[in-house]
Design an enzyme around this catalytic site. Structure first.
Site, PDB file in Angstrom:
ATOM      1  N   GLU A  78      27.174   2.074 -22.087  1.00 30.21           N
ATOM      2  CA  GLU A  78      26.553   2.876 -23.147  1.00 30.21           C
ATOM      3  C   GLU A  78      26.928   2.304 -24.498  1.00 30.21           C
ATOM      4  O   GLU A  78      28.084   1.940 -24.722  1.00 30.21           O
ATOM      5  CB  GLU A  78      27.092   4.314 -23.163  1.00 30.21           C
ATOM      6  CG  GLU A  78      26.760   5.175 -21.995  1.00 30.21           C
ATOM      7  CD  GLU A  78      27.375   6.574 -22.166  1.00 30.21           C
ATOM      8  OE1 GLU A  78      27.651   6.983 -23.308  1.00 30.21           O
ATOM      9  OE2 GLU A  78      27.585   7.238 -21.147  1.00 30.21           O
ATOM     10  N   GLU A 114      32.661   8.852 -17.879  1.00 35.20           N
ATOM     11  CA  GLU A 114      33.705   8.834 -18.908  1.00 35.20           C
ATOM     12  C   GLU A 114      34.866   9.755 -18.507  1.00 35.20           C
ATOM     13  O   GLU A 114      35.195  10.712 -19.222  1.00 35.20           O
ATOM     14  CB  GLU A 114      33.159   9.232 -20.277  1.00 35.20           C
ATOM     15  CG  GLU A 114      32.264   8.176 -20.876  1.00 35.20           C
ATOM     16  CD  GLU A 114      31.891   8.443 -22.330  1.00 35.20           C
ATOM     17  OE1 GLU A 114      32.058   9.574 -22.798  1.00 35.20           O
ATOM     18  OE2 GLU A 114      31.449   7.500 -23.007  1.00 35.20           O
TER      19      GLU A 114
END
Ligand code: GLA
Ligand code: GLA
Length: 655
Positions: free
Chosen positions: A318, A161
Site C-alpha cells: 500500500e 497491518e
C-alpha cells in the site's frame, strides 16, 4: 544467522515473464455488483496486474456463526481471473464482525487505563484471546479450503497491518500470556526479579500470578517491565501471524504467505527485523507524512524494508496515489510525486507497486482517502497519472527480480534501542531515535553517498563504514562484535546515548558510553540535555541541539574532530582501532550539522560518492544490479552531465 540467511525467499505464485506488479486493495463488497465489471475494465486500462481482496470482509463472508457466504467472493475471484488480474487473497481476520463481538465481548482489547476498546472501527481484537484465535482460524481454514485451487490465487495476505491499532492490549488474556512469555524467558522468579531490578520501589515478586502488564500506575512503571511488555506484544502478534500461516501451509503449501508491515514514520511497536523470517516475501505499507524530510523518509523506509527482505525483491502493498485521510491536514501529491514515490520504492527493491485502494469509497471513514480510481472517475488527471505509471512499470519489467546492490555505508537500525531510548524517566523526553537515523541518511544523500539501512542483527561486517545512531541497548556480545568490526578495518560512527544499557535496560557502570566506552576511547560522567530552543556551537561551524556531554578523552590515540566552543571540551571524536576506527558524536547535529564532519568520517573508510559532482545532493542514486536509479530530490529539472538529457523535477530515471 545473518539477516539475509533469515530473509524470505518466495515470491507470488505466478507463471510467465518476470514483471513489476501493479495494483491495489480491492473492496468490491463496498459496491453494487454492476460496478465490478467497470472496475475490471478500468483496471485493465490502468495496467493493474494484481489486487488484494477481502481484507475487511469478515462480516460479509460469515454473516453469522457457522454461516458462510462465499458466492460473492467466488464471483469476484472469477471475474478478476477472467480479466487477467491475480489475487493476493486476505484471510479477512482484521475486523471481527458485530455478531462475534456481541457474543464474545471478551475478545475486545483493554487499554492501559482498563477501559474496553469497543467495536465500531476495526482491529478490535486481543492478540492473545483464545476465543478470537479460534474464530479467526476457522475463517482462515474455510477460505483456504474454498480457494486452494482457484487460479487467481497467487498469495495469502494474513490479516492486515498487524498491530496498527491493537498492539498494546492490557487485558486479563494479555496478563496471562505475558506471564507465560516471562516464564519462558526467565524460568525463575529470581532471574525475573534480577532482570527487572525489582529491589527498586519494593517491586519484588514472589509468584508469577502477581505480575501484570504495565497498566496505568501511580508513577513511572518499571522500565524493564515496559521493555519486556514491548517485546511480548510484538511476539504476541507474530504468534498470530504464525498461527494463521500454519493453517494456510497445511491446506495450500504452494501458496506463499505475506502480511503487510508498516515500516514508516513513528510506527515502532512491531519488531519487523524479528518478523521478516515469518513471511515468504516481505510486504510493506508506506504513507508520506509531510515535512522537510518527507521524501528522504520514504527512501529510508523503502531502504530498510529492502534490507528486511535481505536485499531480495519485496512487495509495496500500500501507498497512496495522493492524499490520505488520517493526518490533521491531508495534502494532495504534486505533479510527479505519484511516480517518484512509487519508483523510489522500486529503486530499493520493490517488485510490486500497490495502493490503498482501487476505487475511492463513497462511504466510511476513508472516503476522502485517494485511490487509483477517484470519485471523479476515469476522466481525471489522477487516473491518467495512474495509467501512465502502469505503463512505466510495464516498461521496467527487466528490473523485476534484480537484487539490490549493497551500499558502502550501513546505517544500523535497532528496534530495541528505539523502544528503550524513548522510554520515560530519561534525561530528556525529546529524543527521537528514528529522526536521528534519518538525519544521517539525509546527510549522506546530500553528499551523494549511498547507504543501506540495515537491522542490527544483519550482516554489518560487509560495510566499510557503519553509522549506529543512538545505539542505546548494547548487550556485551554486541559491544564485542562492534569492537572486532573496528579492529578488522571497519569504521564505526555512533552518537550520544549509545552503549548505555544492557538487554535488561541496566546501565553499564564506570562512565558513559558504557559498553562502547573503551572502543571509543572516551568517558562521560554526566549527560547534559538541552531545553527546547537552546543550542550549542561547535568549532567546526555546526550547532548542536537536544543533548550535550562533557566528553573526556581517555585514550591518547583519540583525535578530536570538533569541540564545543564554550569550554573547548571534545564534541566529536575519532579513535583509530586496529585497521579501523570508532567515532563518537555527542550532540544532535541534524543533517546540516552532520555535513561538515562527514568527509572526515568517510575518507578513512574509503567511501566516496558514486555520482558526478554536479549531481551530488540533488540526485539520489540507488542500484539494483545493472539498473541505476537516478531520483531527482528537488523540485527543479536537472541537466545530466555529458548531454545525457534532463532529469525532470520530482522524477526518476532508470538507466
Ligand atoms: C492502512 C490500512 C488500509 C487503509 C490505509 C489508509 O494502510 O491497511 O486499510 O486504512 O491505511 O491510509
Ligand atoms: C521524591 C521521592 C523520591 C524520589 C524523588 C525523585 O522526592 O520521594 O523517592 O522519587 O522524588 O526526584
Amino acid at each position: 544467522m545473518s539477516s539475509s540467511e533469515n530473509a524470505p525467499r518466495r515470491w507470488i505464485r505466478r507463471a510467465g515473464e518476470a514483471r513489476l506488479e501493479f495494483g491495489a486493495d480491492y473492496n468490491p463488497e463496498q459496491w453494487p455488483r454492476a460496478i465490478w465489471d467497470d472496475d475490471v475494465r478500468a483496471m485493465r486500462e490502468a495496467g493493474v496486474t494484481i489486487v488484494s481482496l477481502a481484507i475487511f470482509s469478515w462480516a460479509r463472508l460469515q454473516p453469522a456463526e457457522g454461516a458462510y457466504d462465499f458466492a460473492w467472493l467466488d464471483d469476484a475471484m472469477d471475474l478478476l481471473h477472467a480479466g487477467g488480474i491475480a489475487v493476493d487473497l486476505a484471510t479477512a481476520t482484521a475486523s471481527p464482525p458485530p455478531w462475534l463481538t456481541t457474543k464474545h465481548p471478551e475478545i475486545l482489547p483493554v487499554n492501559a487505563e482498563g477501559s474496553t476498546v469497543w467495536p465500531g472501527a476495526r482491529q478490535h481484537w486481543r492478540p492473545t484471546s483464545p476465543v478470537f484465535r479460534e474464530h479467526a482460524l476457522r475463517l482462515v481454514r474455510a477460505l483456504a479450503t474454498r480457494y486452494r485451487d482457484h487460479p487467481a490465487l497467487v498469495a495469502w495476505h494474513v490479516n492486515n497491518e498487524l498491530g496498527c491499532h491493537n498492539i498494546y492490549d492490557f487485558s486479563d488474556d494479555a496478563a496471562r500470556a505475558f506471564r507465560a512469555w516471562l516464564e519462558a524467558r526467565y524460568q525463575s522468579m529470581d532471574r525475573l526479579n534480577e532482570a527487572w531490578g525489582t529491589a527498586f520501589w519494593s517491586q519484588q515478586y514472589s509468584d508469577w500470578e502477581q505480575i501484570l502488564p504495565p497498566r496505568l500506575a501511580a508513577s513511572h512503571p518499571n522500565p524493564t517491565q515496559q521493555l519486556d511488555f514491548k517485546r511480548f506484544s510484538s511476539d504476541a502478534l507474530k504468534e498470530h501471524l504464525r498461527a494463521e500461516k500454519a493453517v494456510l501451509r497445511e491446506i495450500t503449501p504452494d501458496v506463499p504467505v505475506t502480511t503487510n508491515f508498516m515500516v514508516m514514520g513513528e510506527q515502532k511497536p512491531m519488531n519487523y527485523a524479528d518478523w521478516a523470517a515469518e513471511v515468504d516475501f516481505v510486504s510493506n505499507d508506506h504513507y508520506v507524512v509531510p515535512g522537510p524530510q518527507a521524501r528522504d523518509e520514504l527512501s529510508f523506509s523503502a531502504n530498510l524494508t529492502g534490507m528486511l527482505a535481505g536485499g531480495r525483491p519485496w512487495f509495496l502493498m500500500e501507498h497512496s496515489t495522493s492524499a490520505v485521510n488520517w493526518q490533521p491536514v491531508n495534502v494532495a501529491k504534486r505533479p510527479g510525486e505519484l511516480a517518484r514515490d512509487s519508483l523510489t520504492h522500486v529503486a530499493y527493491g520493490a517488485d510490486a507497486v500497490c495502493f490503498f485502494q482501487w476505487r475511492q469509497s463513497r462511504a466510511g471513514a476513508e472516503k476522502y482517502h485517494s485511490a487509483m480510481l477517484p470519485h471523479a472517475g476515469t476522466d481525471s488527471a489522477l487516473f491518467r497519472g495512474v495509467a501512465e505509471l502502469g505503463k512505466r512499470l510495464r516498461d521496467l519489467a527487466p528490473v523485476a527480480g534484480t537484487p539490490r546492490t549493497p551500499a558502502p555505508v550501513g546505517i544500523v537500525f535497532d528496534w530495541e534501542s528505539w523502544w528503550v531510548a524513548e522510554q520515560d524517566s530519561h534525561p530528556t523526553d525529546r529524543l527521537r531515535y528514528r529522526q536521528e537515523a534519518l538525519d544521517w541518511y539525509t546527510a549522506l544523500l546530500d553528499q551523494g553517498i549511498r547507504a543501506d539501512v540495515v537491522p542490527a542483527g544483519g550482516d554489518l561486517e560487509r560495510y566499510p563504514m557503519l553509522i549506529a545512531p543512538i545505539l542505546h541497548v548494547v548487550p556485551a556480545a554486541l559491544a564485542g562484535r562492534l569492537t572486532r568490526y573496528a579492529e578488522n578495518g571497519g569504521h564505526l560512527v555512533t552518537t550520544y546515548f549509545s552503549g548505555i544499557v544492557d538487554e535488561n535496560d541496566h546501565v553499564w557502570l564506570g562512565g558513559y558510553p558504557g559498553a562502547l566506552r573503551d572502543l571509543l576511547g572516551i568517558r562521560v560522567e554526566e549527560f547534559a540535555p538541552l531545553l527546547d530552543g537552546d543550542s550549542v556551537a561547535l568549532d567546526n561551524g555546526a550547532t548542536g541541539t537536544l543533548w550535550t556531554e562533557r566528553v573526556d578523552v581517555a585514550d591518547s590515540g583519540v583525535e578530536v574532530l570538533a569541540r564545543y566552543r564554550d569550554g573547548k571540551q571534545a564534541a566529536i571524536t575519532r579513535r583509530p582501532v586496529g585497521t579501523g576506527s570508532a567515532s563518537y558524536v555527542s550532540t544532535r547535529l541534524g543533517a546540516a550539522g552532520i555535513a561538515p564532519v562527514l568527509p572526515s568520517l568517510l575518507r578513512p573508510a574509503g567511501v566516496a560518492s558514486e555520482l558526478p559532482p554536479e549531481l551530488r545532493g540533488r540526485v539520489e542514486l540507488a542500484i539494483r544490479g545493472e539498473h541505476r536509479f537516478l531520483i531527482n530530490r528537488t523540485d527543479e529539472p536537472i541537466d545530466l552531465p555529458g548531454g545525457a538529457g534532463v532529469l525532470d523535477a520530482r522524477s526518476v530515471l532508470v538507466m
